[in-house]
Every structure is written in structure tokens, then in C-alpha cells.
Design an enzyme around this catalytic site. Structure first.
Site, short mmCIF file in Angstrom:
data_model
loop_
_atom_site.label_atom_id
_atom_site.label_comp_id
_atom_site.label_asym_id
_atom_site.label_seq_id
_atom_site.Cartn_x
_atom_site.Cartn_y
_atom_site.Cartn_z
N SER A 131 -4.21 29.42 2.13
CA SER A 131 -5.12 29.70 3.24
C SER A 131 -5.37 31.20 3.31
O SER A 131 -4.52 32.00 2.90
CB SER A 131 -4.50 29.22 4.56
OG SER A 131 -5.24 29.69 5.68
N TYR A 185 2.98 29.39 9.88
CA TYR A 185 1.97 28.85 8.96
C TYR A 185 1.62 29.88 7.89
O TYR A 185 1.53 29.55 6.70
CB TYR A 185 0.73 28.46 9.77
CG TYR A 185 -0.41 27.88 8.96
CD1 TYR A 185 -0.37 26.57 8.52
CD2 TYR A 185 -1.53 28.66 8.67
CE1 TYR A 185 -1.43 26.03 7.80
CE2 TYR A 185 -2.58 28.13 7.95
CZ TYR A 185 -2.53 26.81 7.51
OH TYR A 185 -3.58 26.29 6.80
#
Length: 225
Positions: free
Chosen positions: A123, A136
């Protein structure tokens, strides 16, 4: 016919990847706890659990795998304070993404012939963050490091690359401002990620790399007006 496993195949990005691979003539299995809608073969699997991964591969029964797309996972929250974050939050998110990528890659490797490849989904939050997404971000940053390390360890038999998507949406409830934050003029679509997966499946001279797929957003300097 080439065979591909896509983890998280029932989600937004996973569905797009499965659909694109099926359209390109691949046989596709989706490893997920939810049933998909792409037409891929559904294999129920908690990809963060070692025994569940073993049982899923056994039930699939394929003699070989040409492509593994480590796309699945879920974050407990992207809005946590450091002091309120629990070990359950930490371990759950890291296991869901980073540990799952390790487990799936390790189990798929004996079935992968020369010239096969692994594509890991990271990401842009591995490069830039909001205040509450630190767990995350750590998981996705770890996937980038794991990608380059596996590329060295598994080459030249298996190529290993990663994709770092930015803002990907199904197009609903978006404003003009959402789109124009991106130099390309729009928010990303699942098909954009799927195209990158198809490219990497055939890119024989690329390994150990992370493709940033964000419409140029991480290259745009932002100043408060």
C-alpha cells in the site's frame, strides 16, 4: 491453462483481479473466508492460520501454481492511538497481511514451476501515513521488505514483486475533489490493480520491485492554502 491463487478474492480489489485473470484464460482460485462473485473457485481459508492454509491447499489439489497473488487481509482499525492500541490489534493486523503473505508463499513454493511468480499487495501507506494507521503501515512496509528478500531467495525460479495501490474505489460516493487530488484526474479502480497484476505475471525481467499505483498522488506536493 495457467493457474492462479488470489487471496482475498471476494473483496473489491480481489474481485477485480480474479475477473481479469479469468478473462485472460487463467484458472483461478480465491482463498478467502467469504464467497466471491467473480466466478473464481472459492476455497475457504483463514490465510493467517498455518493449519488452515495447509488444509486449503490440500482441498484445492492443484499439481502446480503459476501465479500467487497475496492480496488478502484486514486491519483492525486505521484510527488508533498508540496508547490505546492492543497486542490483539497489532498481532491481528500483522498476521492478516504479513504473516499470511509468508504462509501462502511458503506453501505455494513447492508447486511453482520455473518462470512462475508471486505478486504481493502492499500500500502507499507504507510510504505515507495518517495518524492512526501505524499498525497497517508497519504490516504493508514489512511486505515490501519481504518481497525484495524473497525475490533474491527464490530467483531465478520464481519472480517476486509487489504493487502499492493508492486510493482504489468502486466509484460510488466520490466527489470531483476526490478525483482531482490525483494528477491523472481520477481515483483508482480495481481494474487498474488487475492490469498491474497481469503485467507482472508476464514481466520476465522484473523481480524484487514495488510498483506504486496511485495516479501520481504520492508525487504531488501539498501545501495548505
Amino acid at each position: 491453462m495457467k493457474r492462479a491463487i488470489v487471496t482475498g478474492g471476494s473483496g473489491l480489489i480481489g474481485t477485480g483481479i480474479c475477473e481479469a485473470l479469468l478473462k485472460a484464460g487463467w484458472e483461478v482460485a480465491s482463498f478467502d473466508l467469504k464467497e466471491g462473485r467473480s466466478g473464481a473457485m472459492d476455497v475457504a481459508c483463514d490465510i493467517s492460520d498455518e493449519q488452515a492454509v495447509e488444509e486449503a491447499f490440500s482441498s484445492l489439489g492443484w499439481p502446480c501454481i503459476d501465479l500467487l497473488v497475496n492480496n488478502g487481509g484486514h486491519a483492525t482499525s486505521l484510527q488508533l492511538g498508540l496508547r490505546e492500541a492492543t497486542m490483539e490489534d497489532w498481532r491481528g493486523t500483522l498476521d492478516s497481511y504479513l504473516t499470511a503473505t509468508f504462509l501462502m508463499s511458503r506453501r505455494a513454493l513447492p508447486l511453482m514451476p520455473d518462470g512462475s511468480c508471486i505478486v504481493n499487495m502492499t500500500s502507499t501507506r507504507a510510504f505515507m501515513s495518517e495518524p492512526g494507521d501505524f499498525i497497517y503501515a508497519a504490516a504493508k512496509g514489512g511486505i515490501i521488505s519481504l518481497t525484495q528478500a524473497l525475490a533474491i531467495r527464490l530467483g531465478p525460479k520464481v519472480r517476486v514483486n509487489a504493487i502499492a495501490p493508492g486510493w482504489i474505489s468502486d466509484g460510488s460516493e466520490l466527489t470531483d475533489n476526490d478525483h482531482w487530488q490525483h494528477p491523472v484526474g481520477r481515483v483508482g479502480r480495481p481494474a487498474d490493480v488487475a492490469q498491474a497484476v497481469l503485467y507482472l505475471s508476464e514481466a520476465g525481467f522484473m523481480t524484487g520491485q514495488t510498483i506504486t499505483l496511485d495516479g501520481g498522488m504520492t508525487r504531488k506536493m501539498i501545501y495548505e492554502e
